[in-house]
Design an enzyme around this catalytic site. Structure first.
Site: not given
Ligand code: BES
Ligand code: ZN
Ligand code: ZN
Length: 497
Positions: A268, A275, A347, A349
């Site tokens: 991801d 990111k 992503e 979800r």
């Molecule tokens: N895979 C990430 C969540 C994550 C972040 C898991 C850090 C473990 C460590 C997920 O896909 C994500 O990026 N979520 C975002 C959602 C937001 C953009 C609404 C998040 O948690 O920041």
């Molecule tokens: Zn993710």
């Molecule tokens: Zn993500």
């Protein structure tokens, strides 16, 4: 690593004996120990050399007691507050000491384990798990070390303790630990070497020889099945998405299956909502939900449980390639609902919405999904609890019961009507981002709820905090690597429906 439970009462089979002790009131509990070892325990307790606390391990080299050259005392903590996790912890500490001193063959005193614990079968399981899970190391891509450490544990004690059910407990624990190590290895393998295609292949290979039926859908099939979320997320990547289906029938065909869904983001990067670079490598772990669901199914099948179970793992990368989703794009899920993608990094979800919709069509008895879904759950619960979200309170009671048995930590998080309201979109029915700040894990769970029929019991497990880097909490988990969180609990839950 070998565990041996020979029927013979021949003793010793090595020059080292491991003895367990609990902590009583102001003294070690020496019930059932040989006289000379009792004295050793009491003396070392007095001298404060060994206090029988959980994780206390004391080696007495060349002491010469009871026909053994070396004696090792292992503490299990206070009997009153003891649970199975104490044995896992103790076994892990013991393993680390044995490795440190290169002791590769030990006798383990069963009578003392029995005296110090509530149920010998459960205890031996925890002992085996503690050792195998500590022995796990992701070194597939490191230079091979010449002197590989391997350990033989021989359980010694009265023949009557070594009955059939103890032998099967030992075997079950080896299976469970192997399946957890499989899931860890798949998760630890980096993105370039663990694409959706490789994940699918590893799943097929690992399922061979079991009663598991594995079906892999390719991109064309995923498109045909109208999984607009999974296709959408995959657009920025050159790697093909896959949809992995695992089916196991161990009970009557009429019995509805228990269903597991796992987020399988093999990497991801965040997509166009890229990111930041620091720690981005850890996003190879964004498929831990998928890996752990696959590990669960392997365990259910290899343990030959009398249950029916299915698993769905949508697998893809989330990359910022030329065809990638752009903020504002609208995707159509399998159930027809449309979603505006306001942040391409939310992503998980989007791929789960299709998998959950598909799962509901199959009318399972219950759905459990596991996903490294939000950074917010790490803010809320750190890395000691997995956050659990459900609209069915009686289901949570069962989950807590299963987790109490396996000693994996779960914490119920809110999933309310106002959270579902927060996920309404502006230009489509739904948005993948909440319209309000805060409660990011609850709003993510609320988004998923749009894709699960209310009459199907469903719980979502956000494992973002517990899926890797759990070693500071659990000594049998790697410091930095994958943990295999919730596999034990998911297997336990399969027996409850
Ligand atoms: N895979 C990430 C969540 C994550 C972040 C898991 C850090 C473990 C460590 C997920 O896909 C994500 O990026 N979520 C975002 C959602 C937001 C953009 C609404 C998040 O948690 O920041
Ligand atoms: Zn993710
Ligand atoms: Zn993500």
């Amino acid at each position: 690593m070998n565990f041996n439970l020979s029927k013979s009462s021949k003793q010793p089979t090595s020059n080292t004996l491991v003895v367990f002790c609990s902590k009583g009131k102001n003294k070690a509990n020496t019930e059932g120990l040989a006289k000379s070892i009792k004295e050793l325990v009491n003396d070392s307790y007095q001298d404060k050399m060994f206090q029988a606390g959980v994780k206390d391990v004391k080696i007495f080299p060349k002491i010469g007691l009871e026909d053994y050259e070396n004696i090792i005392l292992v503490g299990l903590g206070e009997k009153k507050t003891q649970n199975i996790e104490c044995i896992r912890f103790a076994s892990s500490s013991l393993y680390t000491e044995l490795k440190k001193y290169n002791l590769s063959k030990v006798d383990v005193d069963l009578a003392s384990l029995q005296k110090s614990s509530k149920n010998l079968s459960d205890s031996i399981k925890a002992f085996v798990e503690g050792a195998v899970l500590t022995d796990y190391n992701f070194d597939d891509y490191k230079p091979k070390s010449k002197d590989k450490f391997s350990l033989d544990y021989n359980f010694v004690g009265p023949a009557k303790l070594k009955n059939k059910s103890l032998a099967s407990a030992l075997n079950d624990a080896e299976i469970m630990s192997d399946c957890i190590c499989f899931a860890r290895n798949v998760a630890d393998t980096p993105g370039n070497l663990m694409t959706p295609e490789i994940l699918a292949k590893r799943t097929q290979d690992a399922s061979k020889g079991s009663k598991l039926k594995v079906t892999i859908w390719d991109k064309a099939r995923i498109k045909k099945e109208k999984m607009g979320g999974l296709i959408g997320v995959s657009l920025g990547s050159a790697a093909e998405p896959k949809f992995i289906i695992m089916e196991y029938k161990g009970a009557a065909a009429s019995k509805k299956p228990v269903c597991y869904v796992g987020k399988g983001l093999t990497f991801d990067a965040g997509g166009i909502s890229l990111k930041p670079p620091a720690g981005m490598d850890e996003m190879k772990y964004d498929m831990c939900g998928g890996a752990n669901v696959i590990g669960t199914m392997l365990a259910i099948a290899r343990l030959k449980l009398k249950v029916n179970a299915v698993a769905y793992v949508p697998a893809t990368e989330n990359m910022p390639g030329p065809m990638a989703n752009k903020p504002g794009d609208i995707l159509t899920a399998r159930n027809g609902k449309q979603v505006e993608v306001l942040n391409t990094d939310a992503e998980g979800r989007l791929i789960l919405m299709d998998a959950l919709s598909y799962a509901c069509e199959k009318k399972p008895a219950v759905i459990f999904d596991a996903a490294t879904l939000t950074g917010a759950i790490i803010m809320a619960l750190g890395n000691s609890y997995t956050g659990v979200f459900t609209r069915h309170q009686s289901l949570y009671t069962k989950i807590q019961k299963a987790a109490d048995k396996t000693c994996e930590r779960v914490w119920q998080m809110p999933l309310m009507k106002h959270h579902t309201g927060d996920m309404k979109g502006t230009h489509a029915e739904l948005s993948n981002m909440s319209s309000t700040r805060g409660a990011g894990s609850s709003t993510a769970a609320a988004f998923l709820s749009y894709f699960v029929d209310e009459d199907i019991p469903w719980a979502h497990f956000d494992i973002a905090g517990t899926a890797w880097k759990a070693g500071n909490r659990l000594n049998y988990c790697p410091k930095k690597g994958a943990s295999g969180a919730m596999i034990r609990t998911f297997v336990e839950l399969s027996k409850m429906f």
